[in-house]
Design an enzyme around this catalytic site. Structure first.
Site, PDB file in Angstrom:
ATOM      1  N   ASP A  67     -10.611   1.575   3.693  1.00  6.42           N
ATOM      2  CA  ASP A  67      -9.476   2.263   4.308  1.00  6.42           C
ATOM      3  C   ASP A  67      -9.852   3.693   4.680  1.00  6.42           C
ATOM      4  O   ASP A  67     -10.929   4.184   4.319  1.00  6.42           O
ATOM      5  CB  ASP A  67      -8.259   2.263   3.364  1.00  6.42           C
ATOM      6  N   ASP A 138       0.822   1.067  -8.321  1.00 10.02           N
ATOM      7  CA  ASP A 138       1.874   0.190  -7.788  1.00 10.02           C
ATOM      8  C   ASP A 138       1.331  -1.185  -7.392  1.00 10.02           C
ATOM      9  O   ASP A 138       2.005  -1.949  -6.726  1.00 10.02           O
ATOM     10  CB  ASP A 138       2.574   0.868  -6.602  1.00 10.02           C
ATOM     11  N   HIS A 140      -1.329  -1.801  -5.464  1.00  9.35           N
ATOM     12  CA  HIS A 140      -1.961  -1.942  -4.153  1.00  9.35           C
ATOM     13  C   HIS A 140      -3.454  -2.231  -4.258  1.00  9.35           C
ATOM     14  O   HIS A 140      -4.103  -1.859  -5.228  1.00  9.35           O
ATOM     15  CB  HIS A 140      -1.679  -0.725  -3.242  1.00  9.35           C
ATOM     16  N   GLU A 145       0.330  -1.436   0.416  1.00  5.96           N
ATOM     17  CA  GLU A 145       1.353  -1.103  -0.567  1.00  5.96           C
ATOM     18  C   GLU A 145       2.277  -2.304  -0.759  1.00  5.96           C
ATOM     19  O   GLU A 145       2.241  -3.260   0.031  1.00  5.96           O
ATOM     20  CB  GLU A 145       2.155   0.115  -0.063  1.00  5.96           C
TER      21      GLU A 145
HETATM   22  C1  F6R Z   1      -9.540   3.211  -2.209  1.00  2.83           C
HETATM   23  C2  F6R Z   1      -8.414   2.290  -2.211  1.00  2.83           C
HETATM   24  C3  F6R Z   1      -7.374   2.277  -3.278  1.00  2.83           C
HETATM   25  C4  F6R Z   1      -7.865   2.661  -4.666  1.00  2.83           C
HETATM   26  C5  F6R Z   1      -6.694   2.690  -5.638  1.00  2.83           C
HETATM   27  C6  F6R Z   1      -7.130   3.103  -7.030  1.00  2.83           C
HETATM   28  O1  F6R Z   1     -10.371   2.997  -1.105  1.00  2.83           O
HETATM   29  O2  F6R Z   1      -8.320   1.537  -1.309  1.00  2.83           O
HETATM   30  O3  F6R Z   1      -6.804   0.987  -3.331  1.00  2.83           O
HETATM   31  O4  F6R Z   1      -8.826   1.749  -5.081  1.00  2.83           O
HETATM   32  O5  F6R Z   1      -5.734   3.574  -5.171  1.00  2.83           O
HETATM   33  O6  F6R Z   1      -7.566   4.422  -6.981  1.00  2.83           O
HETATM   34  P1  F6R Z   1      -8.309   5.077  -8.216  1.00  2.83           P
HETATM   35  O7  F6R Z   1      -9.570   4.317  -8.382  1.00  2.83           O
HETATM   36  O8  F6R Z   1      -8.565   6.495  -7.788  1.00  2.83           O
HETATM   37  O9  F6R Z   1      -7.402   4.948  -9.381  1.00  2.83           O
END
Ligand code: F6R
Length: 263
Positions: A67, A138, A140, A145
């Site tokens: 992303d 959440d 995702h 989301e």
């Molecule tokens: C990152 C992404 C997100 C993260 C998620 C967890 O490219 O797509 O889905 O993997 O928000 O983030 P962290 O690892 O910082 O807790």
């Protein structure tokens, strides 16, 4: 789904990096899907170390980001391209033109084209062999989301406020500086990867991990889509495993896994 419960975050990174290392050694031109955020950082550090020790080359690998934020200038240090270069690819021999991410810099109409172009690039590369994933509080994956279609493809999404607050730590704790919009691989795009490897560590991930692994398949928990995938590995430390009802079974299954089945 295979659930691997490790003693701590470093052991989780060791398991995840080991899976990536084995793939790249066997298939030097593997196509990797890379996640950003905190969860994969210890994994990247181990891959960098393996490269420095001469065990691993990324010279023929292709890599695709999950992303990208919309509207950040290309040279912004928190753009996901800049992040992955700083934390990983600048420290290994992956040529920079073999790293691609969705281009979040254009106008509305350009973003749609950028999303379609990104899907086409992944297809042209032969698809993703291994997609590394984290999980949001959440539930995702990527930036899909809750309520994201389980069949979605790369597209524009609006971040939840939970995610913006969580990511403010990368923007000097200024939540207003966190972009509202992103381009993200869709859940359908992610499910097309041949192996999904989700890494989650720490107590804040216990709830979403339990919902994703043991809850119902639902667009309200995008990570529950891993239940649809024939080869999904969830590597979690003890803290992130704390709310799993069947943790003992996962430990038992992993401990008695036949050698030929090791990922
Ligand atoms: C990152 C992404 C997100 C993260 C998620 C967890 O490219 O797509 O889905 O993997 O928000 O983030 P962290 O690892 O910082 O807790």
């Amino acid at each position: 789904m295979e659930i691997v419960i490790t003693a701590d975050a470093e052991a989780a990174a060791e398991a995840a990096a080991g899976a990536i290392e084995r793939l790249v050694v066997k298939h030097p031109n593997a196509v990797l899907g890379l996640a950003t955020g905190s969860s994969p950082l210890p994994t990247y550090r181990r891959l960098i170390a393996a490269h420095r020790e001469g065990r691993l080359s990324f010279a023929s690998v292709r890599a695709f980001l999950l992303d990208e934020y919309v509207g950040l200038p290309a040279d912004h240090p928190e753009s996901y391209r800049a992040f992955i270069q700083r934390e990983f690819t600048d420290h290994v021999d992956l040529p920079s033109d073999r790293l691609q991410g969705p281009d979040g810099s254009g106008s509305d109409a350009e973003l749609r084209t950028a999303a379609d172009r990104y899907e086409a690039s992944i297809t042209e590369a032969g698809g993703i062999d291994l997609q590394l994933l984290g999980i949001g509080r959440d539930g995702h994956i990527g930036f899909n989301e809750p309520t994201s279609s389980l069949g979605s493809r790369t597209r524009l999404k609006t971040l939840t406020e939970t995610t913006r607050v969580d990511n403010a730590r990368f923007f000097d704790d200024d939540v207003d500086a966190v972009p509202r919009h992103v381009l993200t691989q869709g859940i359908g795009t992610i499910l097309d990867a041949r192996h999904l490897l989700l890494v989650a560590t720490g107590a804040s991930k216990a709830e979403p991990v339990a919902r994703a692994v043991e809850g119902p398949l639902t667009a309200m928990v995008p990570a529950s889509a891993l239940q649809l995938h024939p080869r999904a590995t969830v590597v979690i430390d003890k803290k992130a495993a704390a709310k799993l009802i069947h943790a003992n079974y996962y430990r038992h299954a992993y401990a008695h896994k036949p050698e030929w089945q090791r990922f």
